[in-house]
Design a protein around this motif. Structure first.
Motif, mmCIF file in Angstrom:
data_model
loop_
_atom_site.group_PDB
_atom_site.id
_atom_site.type_symbol
_atom_site.label_atom_id
_atom_site.label_comp_id
_atom_site.label_asym_id
_atom_site.label_seq_id
_atom_site.Cartn_x
_atom_site.Cartn_y
_atom_site.Cartn_z
ATOM 1 N N ALA A 83 0.831 -1.202 0.000
ATOM 2 C CA ALA A 83 0.000 0.000 0.000
ATOM 3 C C ALA A 83 0.866 1.254 0.000
ATOM 4 O O ALA A 83 0.368 2.362 -0.156
ATOM 5 N N ARG A 84 2.163 1.078 0.184
ATOM 6 C CA ARG A 84 3.091 2.211 0.152
ATOM 7 C C ARG A 84 3.326 2.606 -1.310
ATOM 8 O O ARG A 84 4.152 2.026 -1.995
ATOM 9 N N GLY A 85 2.591 3.585 -1.756
ATOM 10 C CA GLY A 85 2.671 3.949 -3.160
ATOM 11 C C GLY A 85 3.637 5.061 -3.483
ATOM 12 O O GLY A 85 3.784 5.452 -4.638
ATOM 13 N N HIS A 86 4.319 5.586 -2.457
ATOM 14 C CA HIS A 86 5.229 6.696 -2.700
ATOM 15 C C HIS A 86 6.467 6.243 -3.479
ATOM 16 O O HIS A 86 6.939 5.121 -3.315
ATOM 17 N N GLU A 87 6.963 7.129 -4.314
ATOM 18 C CA GLU A 87 8.113 6.820 -5.148
ATOM 19 C C GLU A 87 9.318 6.398 -4.311
ATOM 20 O O GLU A 87 10.066 5.503 -4.677
ATOM 21 N N ARG A 88 9.491 7.025 -3.150
ATOM 22 C CA ARG A 88 10.653 6.731 -2.306
ATOM 23 C C ARG A 88 10.662 5.273 -1.857
ATOM 24 O O ARG A 88 11.709 4.616 -1.877
ATOM 25 N N GLU A 89 9.497 4.755 -1.428
ATOM 26 C CA GLU A 89 9.418 3.360 -0.986
ATOM 27 C C GLU A 89 9.672 2.407 -2.153
ATOM 28 O O GLU A 89 10.330 1.376 -2.013
ATOM 29 N N LYS A 90 9.137 2.777 -3.314
ATOM 30 C CA LYS A 90 9.337 1.929 -4.494
ATOM 31 C C LYS A 90 10.810 1.857 -4.860
ATOM 32 O O LYS A 90 11.359 0.776 -5.096
#
Length: 233
Positions: A83-90
Motif C-alpha cells: 500500500a506504500r505507493g510513494h516513489e521513495r518506498e518503491k
C-alpha cells in the motif's frame, strides 16, 4: 515430479493473502504462505521458491529488510505488493533487490501478468547454458553467460537477478543505444507502464558495482533523453 512454479506469498492481511492464494492456485501455481518476515526468510532458504510475493508491512519486521536478507541467497524473482505507493518506498524496494513493485489495490490480471514476466526471466536464467555466445568481454568487464557471473578485473561482482538481466540484454547490443522503452518492454513486458524511474534505479545500482567512478562511467553510457549504451571497445 511436481513441476508447478512455487510461489511464496508473504502477506499479513489474511483476506488478501487468501485471495491471492486461491486465485494463483486456480491458475496452476503451487503456493505457500506466511504473514511473518522471519518465516519468509526460513521458507525461502528451505523451499527455494521461484517467485516471492512480498508485502512490506509485516508484523515482525519490515519487508525491505526481508528483501535484503533473502536476496543474497536466492535467485527467486521478488514482486513487492504494498500500500506504500510513494516513489521513495518503491525506489528503496528496488534498491534492496526487489524485481518488481505493485501498489495496492491491484487486479488478479495485473498480478498474473507480472508473475508471467518474472517466470519467463527465471526460466531463461535457468537455461542460460543454451546461449550461443558464452561470454562478453570489454576492457576489464567480463560477463560469463553460462555461469551468469559478472567480473571486473577478475573480481566477481554480485548482481541481483534483474540487474544481471539488464546488463545481459545490453551486452547483446553492445555499442548500440537501447531506448528506455525498449529496455522496459524487453525486461518487464508491457506491465511497468514505461516506468523509467525503476530503470534508472537499476542502472544506478549496476554502475555503483561495476564502475570505478559512477559519475564518470566508462561501461554504461547514458544517452540523454534516449536511453543507455554498453560500450563495445
Amino acid at each position: 515430479m511436481d513441476t508447478k512454479p512455487l510461489i511464496l506469498i508473504v502477506e499479513d492481511d489474511k483476506p488478501i493473502k487468501k485471495f491471492m492464494k486461491v486465485s494463483l492456485e486456480a491458475q496452476g501455481y503451487k503456493c505457500i504462505e506466511t504473514e511473518f518476515g522471519k518465516a519468509a526468510i526460513t521458507l525461502t532458504s528451505s523451499l527455494n521458491p521461484d517467485i516471492i510475493i512480498l508485502d512490506l508491512g509485516l508484523p515482525d519486521m519490515d519487508g525491505l529488510d526481508v528483501i535484503e536478507e533473502v536476496r543474497e541467497s536466492t535467485k527467486a524473482m521478488i514482486i513487492v505488493v504494498s500500500a506504500r505507493g510513494h516513489e521513495r518506498e518503491k525506489v528503496e524496494a528496488l534498491d534492496r533487490g526487489a524485481d518488481d513493485y505493485l501498489t495496492k489495490p491491484f487486479s488478479v490480471a495485473e498480478l498474473s501478468a507480472r508473475i508471467r514476466v518474472a517466470l519467463r526471466h527465471f526460466n531463461v536464467d535457468s537455461n542460460s547454458q543454451d546461449k550461443v555466445q558464452s561470454a562478453f568481454v570489454v576492457k576489464d568487464l567480463k560477463i560469463d553467460f553460462e555461469k551468469r557471473k559478472v567480473t571486473i578485473s577478475d573480481s566477481e561482482i554480485h548482481l541481483t537477478p534483474m540487474e544481471y538481466k539488464l546488463i545481459e540484454l545490453m551486452s547483446k547490443y553492445a555499442g548500440r543505444v537501447l531506448t528506455h522503452k525498449y529496455i522496459v518492454d524487453e525486461i518487464w513486458g508491457n506491465y511497468l507502464d514505461n516506468d523509467s524511474q525503476s530503470l534508472r534505479v537499476f542502472m544506478a545500482n549496476i554502475r555503483r558495482k561495476i564502475e570505478k567512478d559512477p559519475a564518470q562511467p566508462k561501461y554504461i553510457i547514458t544517452e540523454v533523453g534516449v536511453g543507455y549504451r554498453l560500450v563495445d571497445e
